[in-house]
Enzyme design. Sequence first.
Site, PDB file in Angstrom:
ATOM      1  N   ASP A 131      -2.583  -2.116   2.619  1.00 10.46           N
ATOM      2  CA  ASP A 131      -2.721  -0.577   2.750  1.00 10.46           C
ATOM      3  C   ASP A 131      -3.178  -0.206   4.035  1.00 10.46           C
ATOM      4  O   ASP A 131      -3.517   1.025   4.281  1.00 10.46           O
ATOM      5  CB  ASP A 131      -3.633  -0.187   1.599  1.00 10.46           C
ATOM      6  N   LYS A 146      -2.427   3.233   5.285  1.00  7.47           N
ATOM      7  CA  LYS A 146      -3.217   4.608   4.826  1.00  7.47           C
ATOM      8  C   LYS A 146      -3.923   4.982   5.848  1.00  7.47           C
ATOM      9  O   LYS A 146      -4.142   6.159   5.781  1.00  7.47           O
ATOM     10  CB  LYS A 146      -3.969   4.326   3.499  1.00  7.47           C
ATOM     11  N   HIS A 161       4.740  -4.295  -0.812  1.00  4.52           N
ATOM     12  CA  HIS A 161       3.794  -4.465  -1.816  1.00  4.52           C
ATOM     13  C   HIS A 161       4.050  -3.514  -3.171  1.00  4.52           C
ATOM     14  O   HIS A 161       2.989  -3.969  -4.023  1.00  4.52           O
ATOM     15  CB  HIS A 161       2.448  -4.606  -1.235  1.00  4.52           C
ATOM     16  N   HIS A 162       4.547  -2.555  -2.830  1.00 11.93           N
ATOM     17  CA  HIS A 162       4.772  -1.678  -3.944  1.00 11.93           C
ATOM     18  C   HIS A 162       6.183  -1.837  -4.710  1.00 11.93           C
ATOM     19  O   HIS A 162       6.560  -0.956  -5.661  1.00 11.93           O
ATOM     20  CB  HIS A 162       4.732  -0.239  -3.797  1.00 11.93           C
TER      21      HIS A 162
END
Length: 352
Positions: free
Chosen positions: A173, A176, A226-227
């Site tokens: 992540d 982000k 990853h999504h």
Amino acid sequence: MVRKKMLLPIELVNPGMKTADVVFNKEGNILLWDGVALDSLTIQRLKNVGIDEIYVQLDKPQEMSGFNYDEDSPERFRVEYKNDLNSTKQIFQSISSGRRIDVEATDKIVDSIVKKSESNRNIIDTITEVRSVDEYTYYHSINVSMLCMIIGKWLRLDEYHIRNLTQAGLLHDIGKSKISPELLNKPGKLTEDEFNEMKRHSEYGYNIVRESEDVPPEVAKAILTHHEKEDGSGYPMGLTGNQLNLYSKIITVADIFDAMTANRSYKSKDTPFKVFELMQHGSFGVLDPIVLNVFLDNITTYYIGAKVLLNTGENGVVIFMNKSNLSRPVVQVGDRYIDTSVSKIVRIKEFI
Ligand SMILES: [Fe+2]
Ligand SMILES: [Fe+2]
């Protein structure tokens, strides 16, 4: 070298010792594998399910003399966890302020995580604890990294892949850091535009790590994907399972487990079992079935020996996990065994 082992009464087993044989319960189910480092919670749970003695390894001289070798102690774990958390925060903040990724700093965190044992119960206990909302992303990054490491070890991957996987979990992540804090911490529902911007963190993350030669391309690819989901319903590219690498599949399982336990931990103490059930029955088409099975099979054994409060007001001990119904294990109450998957009345209320 011939490994020395000794059958020790459970009262004399101390944290830091390692099992020298598989430990079975009275029903013949495996409680612990050979070579597992024991901590105080594990030892207590073995006592709870009535294990009187186990084989332990006696390789180290200090174990022979003082029985005081405790590399998995909760205190030590907490100090390391806090340090890793602070370093993660610094990595994110430095990228937010426009600098390149500090791979040396990420390597230090990866070193600290990969040396932990996959049987270290502090990992699961820490993940299921309540955490600070403001610093959610940093806790989440460390937790996903630790989960990736243990899943990699459960899958018997080699050291090279476990390191990469731990790094990929830590940085999944990282994109982000390019999302504005107002949007990142916005309470309530996001508008469509905001949601689309949030979804771009996979690509932002990919671009951040791609700048560095020290991050392997398969790690960068896992961060980008990853999504994505097995059935092609994920983002950003809508790839399907056969187009995703193993790192990406493992991160997705770890990511969902950590996010679910974080959300639930403010609401109830039934967290882990409910989350296992949701993952088992609600992830068809989303998660890789093999990775999910290995994860659930291994992680649920952490809870054998755990004390629970039942809806009948009685206290019991979890003695067996029902593979097809993970939130309804068999519980021992006094000298009775209650299969909560069969009983129409008895349910687990909370862990105690
Ligand atoms: Fe993400
Ligand atoms: Fe995540």
